[in-house]
Design a protein around this motif. Structure first.
Motif, PDB file in Angstrom:
ATOM      1  N   ASP A 248      41.122  56.676  28.767  1.00 57.52           N
ATOM      2  CA  ASP A 248      41.060  55.337  28.207  1.00 57.52           C
ATOM      3  C   ASP A 248      41.034  54.016  29.183  1.00 57.52           C
ATOM      4  OD1 ASP A 248      40.431  53.400  26.386  1.00 57.52           O
ATOM      5  OD2 ASP A 248      42.155  53.642  25.023  1.00 57.52           O
ATOM      6  N   PRO A 249      39.982  53.636  29.777  1.00 53.16           N
ATOM      7  CA  PRO A 249      40.233  52.633  30.502  1.00 53.16           C
ATOM      8  C   PRO A 249      40.562  51.158  30.254  1.00 53.16           C
ATOM      9  CG  PRO A 249      37.792  52.942  30.127  1.00 53.16           C
ATOM     10  CD  PRO A 249      38.455  54.106  29.273  1.00 53.16           C
ATOM     11  N   LEU A 250      40.749  51.211  28.721  1.00 52.03           N
ATOM     12  CA  LEU A 250      41.232  49.763  28.261  1.00 52.03           C
ATOM     13  C   LEU A 250      42.562  50.036  27.430  1.00 52.03           C
ATOM     14  CD1 LEU A 250      37.500  48.966  26.650  1.00 52.03           C
ATOM     15  CD2 LEU A 250      38.646  48.198  28.901  1.00 52.03           C
ATOM     16  N   MET A 251      43.184  48.877  27.521  1.00 54.09           N
ATOM     17  CA  MET A 251      44.336  48.751  26.604  1.00 54.09           C
ATOM     18  C   MET A 251      44.753  47.244  26.376  1.00 54.09           C
ATOM     19  SD  MET A 251      48.510  49.516  27.597  1.00 54.09           S
ATOM     20  CE  MET A 251      48.506  51.230  27.291  1.00 54.09           C
ATOM     21  N   GLU A 252      44.692  46.955  25.193  1.00 56.54           N
ATOM     22  CA  GLU A 252      44.682  45.407  24.637  1.00 56.54           C
ATOM     23  C   GLU A 252      46.003  45.069  24.753  1.00 56.54           C
ATOM     24  OE1 GLU A 252      44.120  43.665  20.703  1.00 56.54           O
ATOM     25  OE2 GLU A 252      42.098  43.467  21.503  1.00 56.54           O
ATOM     26  N   ILE A 253      46.422  43.883  25.496  1.00 59.91           N
ATOM     27  CA  ILE A 253      47.622  43.251  25.476  1.00 59.91           C
ATOM     28  C   ILE A 253      47.638  41.970  24.854  1.00 59.91           C
ATOM     29  CG2 ILE A 253      49.298  42.356  26.933  1.00 59.91           C
ATOM     30  CD1 ILE A 253      48.716  44.869  28.929  1.00 59.91           C
ATOM     31  N   THR A 254      48.381  41.462  23.859  1.00 58.62           N
ATOM     32  CA  THR A 254      48.270  40.250  23.405  1.00 58.62           C
ATOM     33  C   THR A 254      49.498  39.353  23.685  1.00 58.62           C
ATOM     34  OG1 THR A 254      46.839  41.234  21.618  1.00 58.62           O
ATOM     35  CG2 THR A 254      47.743  39.066  21.257  1.00 58.62           C
TER      36      THR A 254
ATOM     37  N   VAL B 224      48.247  41.309  38.543  1.00 54.18           N
ATOM     38  CA  VAL B 224      48.707  40.132  37.717  1.00 54.18           C
ATOM     39  C   VAL B 224      47.529  39.954  36.476  1.00 54.18           C
ATOM     40  CG1 VAL B 224      49.027  37.502  37.406  1.00 54.18           C
ATOM     41  CG2 VAL B 224      49.754  38.978  39.482  1.00 54.18           C
ATOM     42  N   LEU B 225      47.991  40.055  35.356  1.00 55.07           N
ATOM     43  CA  LEU B 225      47.127  39.973  34.100  1.00 55.07           C
ATOM     44  C   LEU B 225      46.602  38.516  33.765  1.00 55.07           C
ATOM     45  CD1 LEU B 225      47.981  42.725  31.462  1.00 55.07           C
ATOM     46  CD2 LEU B 225      46.035  42.672  32.709  1.00 55.07           C
ATOM     47  N   ALA B 226      48.028  37.751  33.989  1.00 52.21           N
ATOM     48  CA  ALA B 226      47.994  36.255  33.772  1.00 52.21           C
ATOM     49  C   ALA B 226      48.789  35.408  34.494  1.00 52.21           C
ATOM     50  CB  ALA B 226      48.077  36.035  32.198  1.00 52.21           C
ATOM     51  N   ASP B 227      48.330  34.405  35.138  1.00 54.45           N
ATOM     52  CA  ASP B 227      49.426  33.384  35.703  1.00 54.45           C
ATOM     53  C   ASP B 227      48.626  32.102  35.353  1.00 54.45           C
ATOM     54  OD1 ASP B 227      51.065  31.905  37.278  1.00 54.45           O
ATOM     55  OD2 ASP B 227      50.654  32.917  39.242  1.00 54.45           O
ATOM     56  N   GLU B 228      49.066  31.497  34.070  1.00 55.55           N
ATOM     57  CA  GLU B 228      48.117  30.413  33.817  1.00 55.55           C
ATOM     58  C   GLU B 228      48.890  29.736  32.546  1.00 55.55           C
ATOM     59  OE1 GLU B 228      44.507  32.592  32.590  1.00 55.55           O
ATOM     60  OE2 GLU B 228      45.648  33.089  30.682  1.00 55.55           O
ATOM     61  N   PRO B 229      48.471  28.344  32.450  1.00 51.46           N
ATOM     62  CA  PRO B 229      48.922  27.984  31.309  1.00 51.46           C
ATOM     63  C   PRO B 229      48.501  28.345  29.904  1.00 51.46           C
ATOM     64  CG  PRO B 229      48.221  26.187  32.535  1.00 51.46           C
ATOM     65  CD  PRO B 229      47.830  27.521  33.076  1.00 51.46           C
ATOM     66  N   ALA B 230      49.016  28.626  28.789  1.00 48.40           N
ATOM     67  CA  ALA B 230      48.715  29.166  27.680  1.00 48.40           C
ATOM     68  C   ALA B 230      47.398  28.542  26.917  1.00 48.40           C
ATOM     69  CB  ALA B 230      49.706  29.160  26.596  1.00 48.40           C
ATOM     70  N   PRO B 231      46.497  29.006  26.620  1.00 50.87           N
ATOM     71  CA  PRO B 231      45.359  28.404  26.216  1.00 50.87           C
ATOM     72  C   PRO B 231      45.379  27.640  24.859  1.00 50.87           C
ATOM     73  CG  PRO B 231      45.255  30.739  25.587  1.00 50.87           C
ATOM     74  CD  PRO B 231      46.329  30.653  26.484  1.00 50.87           C
ATOM     75  N   PRO B 232      44.411  26.993  24.338  1.00 58.00           N
ATOM     76  CA  PRO B 232      44.506  26.268  23.280  1.00 58.00           C
ATOM     77  C   PRO B 232      44.665  27.107  22.050  1.00 58.00           C
ATOM     78  CG  PRO B 232      42.685  25.365  24.488  1.00 58.00           C
ATOM     79  CD  PRO B 232      43.262  26.515  25.368  1.00 58.00           C
ATOM     80  N   GLY B 233      45.816  26.890  21.140  1.00 60.42           N
ATOM     81  CA  GLY B 233      45.862  27.945  20.184  1.00 60.42           C
ATOM     82  C   GLY B 233      47.002  28.802  20.657  1.00 60.42           C
ATOM     83  N   GLY B 234      47.142  29.002  21.961  1.00 62.06           N
ATOM     84  CA  GLY B 234      48.428  29.844  22.589  1.00 62.06           C
ATOM     85  C   GLY B 234      48.109  31.241  22.280  1.00 62.06           C
ATOM     86  N   LEU B 235      46.990  31.803  21.718  1.00 57.05           N
ATOM     87  CA  LEU B 235      46.950  33.315  21.691  1.00 57.05           C
ATOM     88  C   LEU B 235      45.703  33.708  22.675  1.00 57.05           C
ATOM     89  CD1 LEU B 235      47.333  35.872  20.229  1.00 57.05           C
ATOM     90  CD2 LEU B 235      45.366  35.342  18.597  1.00 57.05           C
ATOM     91  N   ARG B 236      46.087  34.919  23.468  1.00 57.12           N
ATOM     92  CA  ARG B 236      45.002  35.406  24.404  1.00 57.12           C
ATOM     93  C   ARG B 236      45.186  36.748  24.473  1.00 57.12           C
ATOM     94  NH1 ARG B 236      43.203  33.586  30.238  1.00 57.12           N
ATOM     95  NH2 ARG B 236      41.918  35.395  30.557  1.00 57.12           N
ATOM     96  N   ARG B 237      44.087  37.622  24.492  1.00 60.35           N
ATOM     97  CA  ARG B 237      44.071  39.199  24.567  1.00 60.35           C
ATOM     98  C   ARG B 237      43.460  39.398  25.961  1.00 60.35           C
ATOM     99  NH1 ARG B 237      43.225  37.852  19.179  1.00 60.35           N
ATOM    100  NH2 ARG B 237      44.320  39.427  18.011  1.00 60.35           N
ATOM    101  N   GLU B 238      44.184  40.285  26.645  1.00 64.97           N
ATOM    102  CA  GLU B 238      43.611  40.813  27.834  1.00 64.97           C
ATOM    103  C   GLU B 238      43.252  42.185  27.821  1.00 64.97           C
ATOM    104  OE1 GLU B 238      43.229  39.365  30.798  1.00 64.97           O
ATOM    105  OE2 GLU B 238      44.021  37.434  29.886  1.00 64.97           O
TER     106      GLU B 238
END
Length: 67
Positions: free
Chosen positions: A24-30, A53-67
């Motif tokens: 399964d090539p996808l795994m959702e991380i929130t 590295v999945l994320a190295d950034e300021p949290a987006p507007p709303g603060g929620l992100r899924r990778e």
């Protein structure tokens, strides 16, 4: 969770299963973090070597992100 420093307002959700890309090539991380707070998500193999590295950034507007 090893290496996870939640701090106030931070939340990380990772499925409780091994990641096997051939099956399964996808795994959702929130993650949730206060908007503008720096977020660093790194993936390591079982031997402790950083894979990417999945994320190295300021949290987006709303603060929620899924990778």
């Amino acid at each position: 969770m090893r290496g996870f420093n939640p701090g106030p307002g931070l939340k990380l959700d990772v499925p409780h299963r091994p990641f096997v890309p051939t099956l399964d090539p996808l795994m959702e991380i929130t993650y949730e973090a206060p908007q503008g707070r720096n977020v660093l998500l790194r993936v390591f193999n079982g031997e402790g070597r950083e894979l990417f590295v999945l994320a190295d950034e300021p949290a987006p507007p709303g603060g929620l992100r899924r990778e």
